[in-house]
Design a protein around this motif. Structure first.
Motif, PDB file in Angstrom:
ATOM      1  N   MET A   1      -3.003  57.167  15.274  1.00 53.68           N
ATOM      2  CA  MET A   1      -1.739  57.842  15.462  1.00 53.68           C
ATOM      3  C   MET A   1      -0.704  56.806  15.902  1.00 53.68           C
ATOM      4  SD  MET A   1      -0.772  60.912  18.082  1.00 53.68           S
ATOM      5  CE  MET A   1      -1.353  60.101  19.551  1.00 53.68           C
ATOM      6  N   PRO A   2       0.205  56.390  15.005  1.00 54.42           N
ATOM      7  CA  PRO A   2       1.222  55.427  15.397  1.00 54.42           C
ATOM      8  C   PRO A   2       2.290  56.062  16.297  1.00 54.42           C
ATOM      9  CG  PRO A   2       1.218  55.780  13.006  1.00 54.42           C
ATOM     10  CD  PRO A   2       0.205  56.681  13.599  1.00 54.42           C
ATOM     11  N   PHE A   3       2.729  55.278  17.258  1.00 54.28           N
ATOM     12  CA  PHE A   3       3.809  55.680  18.156  1.00 54.28           C
ATOM     13  C   PHE A   3       4.821  54.548  18.168  1.00 54.28           C
ATOM     14  CE2 PHE A   3       5.911  55.474  22.240  1.00 54.28           C
ATOM     15  CZ  PHE A   3       6.349  56.768  22.435  1.00 54.28           C
ATOM     16  N   VAL A   4       6.064  54.855  17.812  1.00 53.88           N
ATOM     17  CA  VAL A   4       7.124  53.852  17.786  1.00 53.88           C
ATOM     18  C   VAL A   4       8.232  54.311  18.715  1.00 53.88           C
ATOM     19  CG1 VAL A   4       8.829  52.668  16.350  1.00 53.88           C
ATOM     20  CG2 VAL A   4       6.576  53.228  15.401  1.00 53.88           C
ATOM     21  N   ASN A   5       8.639  53.430  19.622  1.00 47.14           N
ATOM     22  CA  ASN A   5       9.717  53.721  20.567  1.00 47.14           C
ATOM     23  C   ASN A   5      10.908  52.836  20.209  1.00 47.14           C
ATOM     24  OD1 ASN A   5      11.362  54.211  22.762  1.00 47.14           O
ATOM     25  ND2 ASN A   5       9.780  53.887  24.273  1.00 47.14           N
ATOM     26  N   LEU A  29       5.780  53.117   7.960  1.00 39.67           N
ATOM     27  CA  LEU A  29       4.408  53.220   8.468  1.00 39.67           C
ATOM     28  C   LEU A  29       3.460  53.721   7.386  1.00 39.67           C
ATOM     29  CD1 LEU A  29       5.134  54.746  11.982  1.00 39.67           C
ATOM     30  CD2 LEU A  29       4.272  52.443  11.516  1.00 39.67           C
ATOM     31  N   GLN A  30       3.934  54.661   6.587  1.00 41.97           N
ATOM     32  CA  GLN A  30       3.101  55.189   5.506  1.00 41.97           C
ATOM     33  C   GLN A  30       2.899  54.139   4.415  1.00 41.97           C
ATOM     34  OE1 GLN A  30       4.790  58.517   3.381  1.00 41.97           O
ATOM     35  NE2 GLN A  30       2.809  59.138   2.589  1.00 41.97           N
ATOM     36  N   ARG A  31       3.987  53.488   3.999  1.00 43.37           N
ATOM     37  CA  ARG A  31       3.927  52.536   2.895  1.00 43.37           C
ATOM     38  C   ARG A  31       3.152  51.273   3.259  1.00 43.37           C
ATOM     39  NH1 ARG A  31       7.423  48.672   2.342  1.00 43.37           N
ATOM     40  NH2 ARG A  31       9.010  49.742   3.568  1.00 43.37           N
ATOM     41  N   VAL A  32       3.434  50.716   4.428  1.00 42.14           N
ATOM     42  CA  VAL A  32       2.847  49.431   4.801  1.00 42.14           C
ATOM     43  C   VAL A  32       1.451  49.579   5.405  1.00 42.14           C
ATOM     44  CG1 VAL A  32       3.147  47.398   6.280  1.00 42.14           C
ATOM     45  CG2 VAL A  32       5.131  48.388   5.119  1.00 42.14           C
ATOM     46  N   LEU A  33       1.274  50.569   6.263  1.00 39.30           N
ATOM     47  CA  LEU A  33       0.014  50.700   6.987  1.00 39.30           C
ATOM     48  C   LEU A  33      -0.879  51.832   6.481  1.00 39.30           C
ATOM     49  CD1 LEU A  33       1.298  50.173  10.647  1.00 39.30           C
ATOM     50  CD2 LEU A  33       0.358  48.472   9.069  1.00 39.30           C
ATOM     51  N   GLY A  34      -0.357  52.640   5.548  1.00 36.48           N
ATOM     52  CA  GLY A  34      -1.144  53.747   5.027  1.00 36.48           C
ATOM     53  C   GLY A  34      -1.319  54.883   6.012  1.00 36.48           C
ATOM     54  N   LYS A  35      -0.401  55.016   6.973  1.00 33.19           N
ATOM     55  CA  LYS A  35      -0.507  56.066   7.995  1.00 33.19           C
ATOM     56  C   LYS A  35       0.097  57.369   7.489  1.00 33.19           C
ATOM     57  CE  LYS A  35      -2.337  53.316  10.986  1.00 33.19           C
ATOM     58  NZ  LYS A  35      -3.712  53.466  11.409  1.00 33.19           N
ATOM     59  N   TYR A  39       1.173  62.223  11.404  1.00 35.26           N
ATOM     60  CA  TYR A  39       0.630  61.659  12.639  1.00 35.26           C
ATOM     61  C   TYR A  39       1.536  60.605  13.263  1.00 35.26           C
ATOM     62  CZ  TYR A  39      -3.576  64.000  11.089  1.00 35.26           C
ATOM     63  OH  TYR A  39      -4.480  64.956  10.662  1.00 35.26           O
ATOM     64  N   ALA A  40       2.655  60.313  12.610  1.00 34.51           N
ATOM     65  CA  ALA A  40       3.575  59.293  13.123  1.00 34.51           C
ATOM     66  C   ALA A  40       4.515  59.911  14.152  1.00 34.51           C
ATOM     67  CB  ALA A  40       4.377  58.679  11.978  1.00 34.51           C
ATOM     68  N   HIS A  41       4.607  59.276  15.294  1.00 41.28           N
ATOM     69  CA  HIS A  41       5.501  59.729  16.358  1.00 41.28           C
ATOM     70  C   HIS A  41       6.577  58.668  16.560  1.00 41.28           C
ATOM     71  CE1 HIS A  41       2.893  63.051  17.752  1.00 41.28           C
ATOM     72  NE2 HIS A  41       1.971  62.288  17.201  1.00 41.28           N
ATOM     73  N   ILE A  42       7.840  59.069  16.418  1.00 38.99           N
ATOM     74  CA  ILE A  42       8.960  58.162  16.587  1.00 38.99           C
ATOM     75  C   ILE A  42       9.820  58.733  17.707  1.00 38.99           C
ATOM     76  CG2 ILE A  42      10.868  56.958  15.460  1.00 38.99           C
ATOM     77  CD1 ILE A  42       8.080  56.696  13.998  1.00 38.99           C
ATOM     78  N   VAL A  43      10.092  57.932  18.724  1.00 35.17           N
ATOM     79  CA  VAL A  43      10.924  58.356  19.846  1.00 35.17           C
ATOM     80  C   VAL A  43      12.144  57.444  19.904  1.00 35.17           C
ATOM     81  CG1 VAL A  43      11.060  58.594  22.355  1.00 35.17           C
ATOM     82  CG2 VAL A  43       8.963  59.224  21.147  1.00 35.17           C
ATOM     83  N   ILE A  44      13.317  58.056  19.971  1.00 28.82           N
ATOM     84  CA  ILE A  44      14.547  57.287  20.141  1.00 28.82           C
ATOM     85  C   ILE A  44      15.054  57.533  21.548  1.00 28.82           C
ATOM     86  CG2 ILE A  44      16.935  56.979  19.400  1.00 28.82           C
ATOM     87  CD1 ILE A  44      16.058  57.788  16.582  1.00 28.82           C
ATOM     88  N   GLU A  45      15.165  56.469  22.314  1.00 27.54           N
ATOM     89  CA  GLU A  45      15.713  56.555  23.665  1.00 27.54           C
ATOM     90  C   GLU A  45      17.121  55.982  23.640  1.00 27.54           C
ATOM     91  OE1 GLU A  45      13.125  55.632  27.155  1.00 27.54           O
ATOM     92  OE2 GLU A  45      11.923  54.695  25.572  1.00 27.54           O
TER      93      GLU A  45
END
Length: 68
Positions: A1-5, A29-35, A39-45
């Motif tokens: 499960m990728p998490f990007v902040n 994340l899908q194209r490069v890592l096949g995720k 399941y990808a979580h992206i948070v913008i602070e």
């Protein structure tokens, strides 16, 4: 499960721009890592410019010193 902040200064970024950032990071994340996107979580602070500094001053003060 990728998490990007992603941290950005809070100054004029639109809801549409943030949605585009989330979509494009998810696609990368899908194209490069096949995720799987679900399941990808992206948070913008968003950080106030008074709370972000570099070159020894806050971003607010630094921007005031720059030519328009």
């Amino acid at each position: 499960m990728p998490f990007v902040n992603v941290r950005i200064t809070r100054d004029g970024v639109t809801r549409e721009q943030k949605a585009q950032v989330i979509a494009e990071i998810t696609e990368t994340l899908q194209r490069v890592l096949g995720k799987a996107p679900e399941y990808a979580h992206i948070v913008i602070e968003e950080i106030d410019t008074d709370n972000w500094g570099y070159a020894g001053v806050t971003t607010t003060e630094y921007r005031k010193s720059q030519p328009s």
